[in-house]
Structure formats: C-alpha cells, structure tokens
Design a protein around this motif. Sequence first.
Motif, PDB file in Angstrom:
ATOM      1  N   GLY A  59       0.848  -1.186   0.000  1.00  0.00           N
ATOM      2  CA  GLY A  59       0.000   0.000   0.000  1.00  0.00           C
ATOM      3  C   GLY A  59       0.881   1.233   0.000  1.00  0.00           C
ATOM      4  O   GLY A  59       2.045   1.182   0.423  1.00  0.00           O
ATOM      5  N   LEU A  60       0.351   2.356  -0.468  1.00  0.00           N
ATOM      6  CA  LEU A  60       1.175   3.559  -0.634  1.00  0.00           C
ATOM      7  C   LEU A  60       1.765   4.078   0.671  1.00  0.00           C
ATOM      8  O   LEU A  60       2.945   4.405   0.745  1.00  0.00           O
ATOM      9  N   VAL A  61       0.940   4.182   1.719  1.00  0.00           N
ATOM     10  CA  VAL A  61       1.412   4.806   2.964  1.00  0.00           C
ATOM     11  C   VAL A  61       2.526   3.992   3.626  1.00  0.00           C
ATOM     12  O   VAL A  61       3.638   4.514   3.838  1.00  0.00           O
ATOM     13  N   PRO A  62       2.314   2.698   3.948  1.00  0.00           N
ATOM     14  CA  PRO A  62       3.416   1.926   4.537  1.00  0.00           C
ATOM     15  C   PRO A  62       4.617   1.804   3.596  1.00  0.00           C
ATOM     16  O   PRO A  62       5.760   1.824   4.047  1.00  0.00           O
ATOM     17  N   GLY A  63       4.344   1.700   2.290  1.00  0.00           N
ATOM     18  CA  GLY A  63       5.426   1.544   1.326  1.00  0.00           C
ATOM     19  C   GLY A  63       6.364   2.742   1.305  1.00  0.00           C
ATOM     20  O   GLY A  63       7.587   2.595   1.363  1.00  0.00           O
ATOM     21  N   LEU A  64       5.795   3.940   1.245  1.00  0.00           N
ATOM     22  CA  LEU A  64       6.619   5.149   1.214  1.00  0.00           C
ATOM     23  C   LEU A  64       7.339   5.358   2.544  1.00  0.00           C
ATOM     24  O   LEU A  64       8.499   5.802   2.567  1.00  0.00           O
ATOM     25  N   VAL A  65       6.670   5.034   3.651  1.00  0.00           N
ATOM     26  CA  VAL A  65       7.320   5.144   4.964  1.00  0.00           C
ATOM     27  C   VAL A  65       8.519   4.196   5.041  1.00  0.00           C
ATOM     28  O   VAL A  65       9.587   4.559   5.549  1.00  0.00           O
ATOM     29  N   MET A  66       8.359   2.996   4.502  1.00  0.00           N
ATOM     30  CA  MET A  66       9.448   2.010   4.519  1.00  0.00           C
ATOM     31  C   MET A  66      10.646   2.457   3.685  1.00  0.00           C
ATOM     32  O   MET A  66      11.795   2.182   4.039  1.00  0.00           O
ATOM     33  N   ILE A  67      10.398   3.141   2.582  1.00  0.00           N
ATOM     34  CA  ILE A  67      11.500   3.662   1.757  1.00  0.00           C
ATOM     35  C   ILE A  67      12.327   4.659   2.561  1.00  0.00           C
ATOM     36  O   ILE A  67      13.565   4.641   2.538  1.00  0.00           O
ATOM     37  N   VAL A  68      11.633   5.530   3.305  1.00  0.00           N
ATOM     38  CA  VAL A  68      12.326   6.526   4.134  1.00  0.00           C
ATOM     39  C   VAL A  68      13.095   5.843   5.262  1.00  0.00           C
ATOM     40  O   VAL A  68      14.254   6.178   5.536  1.00  0.00           O
ATOM     41  N   LEU A  69      12.476   4.860   5.904  1.00  0.00           N
ATOM     42  CA  LEU A  69      13.141   4.141   7.001  1.00  0.00           C
ATOM     43  C   LEU A  69      14.371   3.388   6.504  1.00  0.00           C
ATOM     44  O   LEU A  69      15.401   3.350   7.191  1.00  0.00           O
ATOM     45  N   ALA A  70      14.282   2.801   5.308  1.00  0.00           N
ATOM     46  CA  ALA A  70      15.435   2.093   4.735  1.00  0.00           C
ATOM     47  C   ALA A  70      16.589   3.062   4.489  1.00  0.00           C
ATOM     48  O   ALA A  70      17.759   2.723   4.718  1.00  0.00           O
ATOM     49  N   ALA A  71      16.270   4.280   4.040  1.00  0.00           N
ATOM     50  CA  ALA A  71      17.308   5.302   3.822  1.00  0.00           C
ATOM     51  C   ALA A  71      17.966   5.688   5.144  1.00  0.00           C
ATOM     52  O   ALA A  71      19.198   5.832   5.226  1.00  0.00           O
ATOM     53  N   LEU A  72      17.156   5.865   6.198  1.00  0.00           N
ATOM     54  CA  LEU A  72      17.692   6.235   7.517  1.00  0.00           C
ATOM     55  C   LEU A  72      18.583   5.130   8.070  1.00  0.00           C
ATOM     56  O   LEU A  72      19.637   5.392   8.657  1.00  0.00           O
ATOM     57  N   LEU A  73      18.164   3.886   7.874  1.00  0.00           N
ATOM     58  CA  LEU A  73      18.949   2.751   8.358  1.00  0.00           C
ATOM     59  C   LEU A  73      20.270   2.639   7.590  1.00  0.00           C
ATOM     60  O   LEU A  73      21.319   2.341   8.177  1.00  0.00           O
ATOM     61  N   THR A  74      20.224   2.892   6.285  1.00  0.00           N
ATOM     62  CA  THR A  74      21.443   2.882   5.474  1.00  0.00           C
ATOM     63  C   THR A  74      22.401   3.992   5.924  1.00  0.00           C
ATOM     64  O   THR A  74      23.611   3.768   6.041  1.00  0.00           O
ATOM     65  N   ASP A  75      21.852   5.170   6.185  1.00  0.00           N
ATOM     66  CA  ASP A  75      22.667   6.287   6.671  1.00  0.00           C
ATOM     67  C   ASP A  75      23.360   5.909   7.978  1.00  0.00           C
ATOM     68  O   ASP A  75      24.550   6.192   8.170  1.00  0.00           O
ATOM     69  N   ALA A  76      22.615   5.257   8.866  1.00  0.00           N
ATOM     70  CA  ALA A  76      23.182   4.851  10.158  1.00  0.00           C
ATOM     71  C   ALA A  76      24.294   3.820   9.975  1.00  0.00           C
ATOM     72  O   ALA A  76      25.347   3.897  10.625  1.00  0.00           O
ATOM     73  N   SER A  77      24.091   2.852   9.064  1.00  0.00           N
ATOM     74  CA  SER A  77      25.108   1.809   8.865  1.00  0.00           C
ATOM     75  C   SER A  77      26.375   2.390   8.232  1.00  0.00           C
ATOM     76  O   SER A  77      27.494   2.002   8.597  1.00  0.00           O
ATOM     77  N   ILE A  78      26.227   3.350   7.305  1.00  0.00           N
ATOM     78  CA  ILE A  78      27.405   3.992   6.699  1.00  0.00           C
ATOM     79  C   ILE A  78      28.128   4.843   7.737  1.00  0.00           C
ATOM     80  O   ILE A  78      29.361   4.887   7.788  1.00  0.00           O
ATOM     81  N   GLU A  79      27.353   5.511   8.609  1.00  0.00           N
ATOM     82  CA  GLU A  79      27.962   6.335   9.653  1.00  0.00           C
ATOM     83  C   GLU A  79      28.820   5.472  10.582  1.00  0.00           C
ATOM     84  O   GLU A  79      29.932   5.858  10.965  1.00  0.00           O
ATOM     85  N   LEU A  80      28.325   4.282  10.930  1.00  0.00           N
ATOM     86  CA  LEU A  80      29.106   3.361  11.764  1.00  0.00           C
ATOM     87  C   LEU A  80      30.371   2.932  11.027  1.00  0.00           C
ATOM     88  O   LEU A  80      31.461   2.890  11.612  1.00  0.00           O
ATOM     89  N   LEU A  81      30.236   2.624   9.757  1.00  0.00           N
ATOM     90  CA  LEU A  81      31.373   2.181   8.949  1.00  0.00           C
ATOM     91  C   LEU A  81      32.438   3.274   8.874  1.00  0.00           C
ATOM     92  O   LEU A  81      33.637   3.014   9.049  1.00  0.00           O
ATOM     93  N   VAL A  82      32.005   4.516   8.645  1.00  0.00           N
ATOM     94  CA  VAL A  82      32.934   5.641   8.554  1.00  0.00           C
ATOM     95  C   VAL A  82      33.635   5.874   9.896  1.00  0.00           C
ATOM     96  O   VAL A  82      34.849   6.086   9.956  1.00  0.00           O
TER      97      VAL A  82
END
Length: 449
Positions: A59-82
């Motif tokens: 569905g549109l609402v959970p789907g778009l929210v999940m895209i944003v959450l995936a980006a935030l999680l990726t940012d966090a994992s790269i920050e740890l790596l750096v």
Amino acid sequence: MGGGVTERLPEGSEPLLPAKREGEDEFSGASFAGAVFNLSTTIVGAGIMALPATMKVLGLVPGLVMIVLAALLTDASIELLVRFSRAVGAPSYGAVMGDAFGWWGRRLLQVCVVVNNIGVMIVYMIIIGDVLSGTSSGGEHHYGVLEGWFGTHWWNGRFFVLLVTTIVVFSPLACLKRVDSLSYTSAISVALAVVFVIITAGIAIVKLIKGQIPMPKLFPDVPDLASVWELFTAVPVLVTAYVCHYNVHPIHNELKDPSQIKPIVHTSLVLCSTVYITTSFFGYLLFGESTLSDVLANFDSNLGIPYSSVLNDAVRVSYAVHLMLVFPMIFHALRLNLDGLLFPSSGPLSSDNRRFSVMTAVLLLVIFLSANFIPSIWDAFQFTGATAAVCIAFIFPAAITLRDPNSIAKKWDKILSIFMIVLAIVSNVVAVYSDAYSIFQKKSSPSIA
C-alpha cells in the motif's frame, strides 16, 4: 578513514584503493558534486524498477514510509562504517573488516562484494539486452526498442548489441582508474533516472486529470495469513535498495576535503530517496494493481494517452543508457575487491598496468559471456545477490560495531546493530524462500510461466 591518520594499519589490511600520491596526474581531489553523483549512481541501479511493485504489496502509505526508514537505516550503517574506519585509519571497507575480524573478515567482505557486484552487472547486461533487442519468455517474444524501430536484423540482435555495448561503452569507462573520472557519466546517469521519474509522473498526472486512474490502495489488504506473509516479500527489495557501502571508501579516498564524506552520504541518500519515492508513487498510481514486479515491463503496451509508443521508447532507452552508465561504478569496486582477494600482497592495482588490464578484460569477458549464454544466471543471483547485499549493507557494519575492537561504540550503536542483523537475517530468509517458491512454481507450471 579520515585524512591525516598516520597509525600503522593492522597486518593484512592494506588499502584496496591506493591513497592519492603527490603529483599523480595533477589530480587535486574529487569535488563534492562529483562524489554525490558517483555515490548516487552506485545506489540507483536496477532496483528502482521493483519499488512500484512493493507499493502494490504494502500500500502507498506503509510503502513510502518504509522507503524513508530504509534510507535512515542505510545512513546509520554507513555512519558506523565511517566512524570505525576513521578510528584505525582504514582506507577501505576490507581494511576495517580486517581490523575487527582479521584475515578471514577481510576476505569474507571481498567475496561478498565480488559475488554481489558480478551478479548485479550480469543482470544489468541482461536487462540492457532485453530492452534494446527484445526477449522471449513463455513462447512469446517481447520486441526490443531497436527491433521496433528497424525490424529484425543480425546487427540489432542481442549478442551483437551487447558486444558493441561492451566494446564501445563498458570497456573505455572500465579502463578509468579513478572513481572521480566517472563523475560526469554518473551525473548523466542520475539525470536519466530523473527523466524516467518525470515521464512516469507526467503520464500519471495526465491520466489522473482525465479521470483514467482509480484511487490507489493506501494500505495493504490482509484477509488471511497468506496475505500477511506476502507483505514480507517486499522487505528484501527495500533493504537492498540503498546498497552502496563498497564505494564509500574509494569515493572518500579521492575527496579534496575528506571531512565532507558525511554530507556527501546525506545528500546522496536524500537525492536517491526522492527518486525512489516519486518513482514508487507515480509508478503505482499509473499502473495500480497491474504493476509488474519490474515496472519497466509495463511500458511495453498502450498507455492510453497520445504519443504512447514514443513515451514507452523514451522510458526504455533512457533506462538502458542509465544502466550502461551505472555499470562502470559497480565494476570499479568489483575489480578492486577481486584484486585484493587474488593478490593480497601485491602493490596497488592502479600502479600495475598489466594486472589492471588483464583483470579488466577477463571480468568484462566473463560478464558478457554470462549474460549471453547462461539463461539461469538471474535465478542463481536472486539467492547469492540478496544474501551478499545485506551482508555488505547491514550485517558487516553491525558486526564491526558489536565487535568494537577499539571500544568506541555507544550503547545505542550496539542496540541499532542488533536490530540491523535481525532485519538482515529476516529479509534473507524471506528472499530465499520467496525466490525458491517462485522458481518452483515456474518449473511446475510451465504453461503459466
């Protein structure tokens, strides 16, 4: 990973990419914009085409929210790596894995990058062949763009088109030794992804104004337990949508100002999230419940508006060229990690022209032959690719944090790392199960497939 760190690296953690040498090609360092385009190109590949289908599932609402959450999680994992790279002055992902887990950790990372990237590039080449020269499945032939324009000829057949693409496009770009040399082609690649978004959005808006689009599904339908299980099939697509970790260090090593890596990562993720959200929203809005797992396949029929065939061709050609320009960014990381795996004690790859040339030629040949002659390669890499990708993006950065060899991890870092590992394992299990199930269904029902 930061500039100016002079401590001796742990044994076996030499850089996969040599540090910049004084006077080398008079290269003064990569710019902020160039680095953003290169990292964004690493992110936005073929995965963008699967996102509208996740909206159909979630569905549109959970789907778009999940895209944003995936980006935030990726940012966090790269920050740890750096952060952990900076703590030991590690100039590569392999080096920081080597610092945390020794020889086997470094090798495991390199194997995952090689498996992931070679699979991705074979799939890219298959898609380029499908788009330009057509494909046959289930006894039906889907015409490619070149076939539609000029008819069927030997020179627009799949083998010849991919051969020309490899020689004319991939080979020259693969021979560039610096990531920054690809910044202009990366900018064009990102622009072509935006063109795809604009065309899709434009068609959807026109059809919306004409009243030809029904109300999209905002939330998922879950009438039974099987429907709940189906929701989880969208997780692997979202979890692997932002994988770019293997190119963070090469991009960082070439920066004019190494302290800019954090804002570069943030900017790239915001740019890619915007492309992903608009593609998902307008792609699902346009095709609704008819959205296919690869939305590009939806642009193979009448769109119900004027100039439909022209717009279909524009979408497919822009996407094929986009993939051609993404290819060298993925190839760069593949070559560096394979070299580190095969020749761990040799000098930097960029300073050995013979090794560089042979490895480039052999890799291009393997990818070309695989895309042309191994029909089941896609099925194979649905398993290995998904597994390797989540390891690179989440499991390894989280494992480094939990190992914490230099005692710099905070309590929240470790909680987040445990969450990442759990999410990665769940997404892998779901991906492997759903892929195995779909392959089994195809084999048991050939007439439906």
